[in-house]
Enzyme design. Structure first.
Site, PDB file in Angstrom:
ATOM      1  N   LYS A 110       0.774  -1.219   0.138  1.00 22.64           N
ATOM      2  CA  LYS A 110       0.003   0.030   0.021  1.00 22.64           C
ATOM      3  C   LYS A 110       0.963   1.289  -0.029  1.00 22.64           C
ATOM      4  CE  LYS A 110      -4.469  -2.035   1.403  1.00 22.64           C
ATOM      5  NZ  LYS A 110      -4.029  -3.403   1.567  1.00 22.64           N
TER       6      LYS A 110
HETATM    7  C1  PLP Z   1      -4.678  -4.286   1.034  1.00 18.50           C
HETATM    8  C2  PLP Z   1      -3.836  -5.540   0.907  1.00 18.50           C
HETATM    9  C3  PLP Z   1      -4.187  -6.772  -0.048  1.00 18.50           C
HETATM   10  C4  PLP Z   1      -5.495  -6.301  -0.706  1.00 18.50           C
HETATM   11  O1  PLP Z   1      -5.435  -5.344  -1.941  1.00 18.50           O
HETATM   12  P1  PLP Z   1      -6.784  -4.972  -2.689  1.00 18.50           P
HETATM   13  O2  PLP Z   1      -5.929  -3.794  -3.490  1.00 18.50           O
HETATM   14  O3  PLP Z   1      -7.861  -4.258  -1.674  1.00 18.50           O
HETATM   15  O4  PLP Z   1      -7.079  -6.036  -3.353  1.00 18.50           O
HETATM   16  C5  PLP Z   1      -3.655  -7.625  -0.122  1.00 18.50           C
HETATM   17  N1  PLP Z   1      -2.645  -8.142   0.519  1.00 18.50           N
HETATM   18  C6  PLP Z   1      -2.041  -7.112   1.553  1.00 18.50           C
HETATM   19  C7  PLP Z   1      -0.935  -7.401   2.547  1.00 18.50           C
HETATM   20  C8  PLP Z   1      -2.647  -5.965   1.727  1.00 18.50           C
HETATM   21  O5  PLP Z   1      -2.476  -5.009   2.443  1.00 18.50           O
END
Ligand code: PLP
Length: 462
Positions: A110
């Site tokens: 993220k």
């Molecule tokens: C947020 C997150 C996801 C999911 O991502 P999306 O874009 O919501 O599909 C997967 N793995 C981790 C570690 C995350 O923090």
């Protein structure tokens, strides 16, 4: 390049408009008016992630920033990564590699989207001499990435609501040990849904804001986050095979943001065979892709908590672009009574799915076993989210041509309990993760009482 809503309400919005607004006013999601095309030959002459990003990001920002400005912003956007490569690839065997997206400061992917968002938030605020409140609810990695990305910008104050719930201790401590006077972590004695309801009400009421102040959303529907993620799909393919072959990407997903970024990259020219939509027991997306059933169910807690969702908010973008061929009226009809009524597409519309998508749902047992197996056969440790994507690839391998890149969305040390359950001792904990155990936790504790929370924000506003 202008933007419009998937539900046909908002039109002709600039990049700055949609950056600062987040969700469209008709409840839809913003989309670029066209898919800009990337010059693959030009990209082949690039060698770093930042150089690639400099060819992608300006394609979306021209309505508000000239290219020079954006290039300057991008030179300072992705910071505190522990690997110079930013997004290194690890080859597991001849036709399988892992794309490591966890080298940012909060050790989850993220950071890519939220550092880009923060950089543009700051640019708009400084230009206009304004301040902003960021308000978000999180049950996983969004909060820490938003806090980290914004904490050095003095025109932004960040308020994050966290529920008592299924996040790992490290995930929580990443948010509660920040010692900055513009960061507030509110611990709510309630569920993630309670927190989200309060955030939704806050965006309607806005009672705690000063005149002329922005209230910014950091959830994954903000288009700028998708832009940050599109960049690493091009970069990974460039390194993997010089953008010469159609690969598969296996994406561990919850809100569909990361999958949609892959789809967007493909629409912009990325060579692609299949996108594997890999989910845990919260399988609304898998039910859609395997049986045309997009219906909301109760959330269950899994060992991959950052994917524990009941609906996938970014999925509306795919419904609109891929299935409805950008007909906002049809999209609006599908969503008119969702989630009360489920979405079931007409069969000829749904049948298109197989051109581009495969999906697989993975339970906790399979997840832990995959952590074990990948460690034993490749001497390589993966986190539970990455493990979900890996199980999906193994189970769908007969349907896959060419090579597959597995997206690794979090550092394994973020989820020590699952690693221990797999019987593995973590050898190395990155300092940025072990540090959070040295620091004192500071939270502001609330019951799910929006009046008290809004008062708290007002009292701590600029
Ligand atoms: C947020 C997150 C996801 C999911 O991502 P999306 O874009 O919501 O599909 C997967 N793995 C981790 C570690 C995350 O923090």
């Amino acid at each position: 390049m202008l933007f419009h809503s998937t539900r046909g309400g908002d039109k002709d919005r600039t990049f700055e408009d949609i950056l600062m607004q987040g969700l469209a006013s008709d409840g839809g999601l913003f989309m670029p008016d066209t898919w800009p095309q990337v010059n693959l030959n030009l990209l082949r002459s690039k060698s770093s992630f930042i150089e690639v990003a400099k060819e992608i990001v300006p394609l979306f920002t021209s309505s508000s920033f000239d290219k020079e400005e954006v290039i300057n912003i991008l030179d300072n956007t992705w910071h505190d990564f522990s690997d110079d490569d930013i997004a290194p690839l690890k080859h597991l065997d001849d036709n399988k590699a892992v794309l490591e997206l966890f080298h940012g400061p909060t050790a989850a992917f993220k950071d890519f989207g939220l550092q880009l968002a923060a950089a543009f938030f700051n640019e708009v605020l400084s230009k206009n001499n304004k301040t902003a409140i960021i308000l978000g609810a999180t049950s996983g990695d969004t909060g820490s990435a938003a806090i980290d990305a914004c904490k050095n910008f003095k025109s932004i104050k960040t308020f994050i609501l966290i529920p008592d719930g299924n996040m790992s201790e490290i995930q929580r401590r990443q948010m509660t040990t920040i010692d900055e006077d513009n960061v507030f972590t509110l611990r709510i004695s309630g569920t993630f849904d309670d927190c989200q309801d309060i955030v939704k009400d806050a965006f309607k009421e806005r009672s705690f804001l000063k005149d002329d102040q922005y209230l910014l959303a950091v959830n994954s529907i903000n288009w700028v986050r998708i832009i940050g993620q599109i960049c690493y799909y091009f970069y990974a393919s460039l390194k993997f095979n010089n953008l010469n072959e159609d690969n598969n990407f296996s994406v561990p997903t919850g809100n569909f943001g990361n999958v949609f970024a892959c789809y967007a990259a493909h629409k912009m020219g990325l060579p692609l065979n299949k996108i594997i939509v890999s989910v845990n027991e919260n399988d609304i997306l898998n039910r859609f892709f395997t049986s045309n059933d997009y219906s909301k169910q109760k959330v269950s807690e899994t060992v991959s908590p950052s994917m524990d969702i009941s609906v996938a908010s970014n999925f509306e973008r795919l419904i609109y672009d891929f299935y409805c061929d950008r007909d906002a009226k049809i999209c609006n009809d599908f969503y008119a009574n969702f989630p009360l009524d489920s979405i079931n597409l007409p069969n000829n519309m749904w049948a298109k799915s197989t051109e581009l998508f495969l999906s697989y749902a993975v339970n906790d047992l399979q997840t832990i076993k995959a952590i074990q197996e990948v460690y034993e056969s490749h001497n390589y440790l993966i986190d539970p989210h990455t493990a979900v994507a890996s199980v999906a690839v193994d189970n769908l391998s007969k349907q896959l041509k060419n090579s597959t890149l597995i997206l690794s969305t979090a550092h394994p040390a973020k989820f020590p309990d699952s690693i221990a359950e797999a019987g593995i001792a973590i050898k190395e904990i990155p300092k940025r993760l072990s540090d959070v155990f040295e620091k004192k936790e500071r939270t502001f504790d609330f019951s799910p009482d929006k009046t008290a929370i809004f008062n708290f924000i007002a009292n701590n506003n600029f």
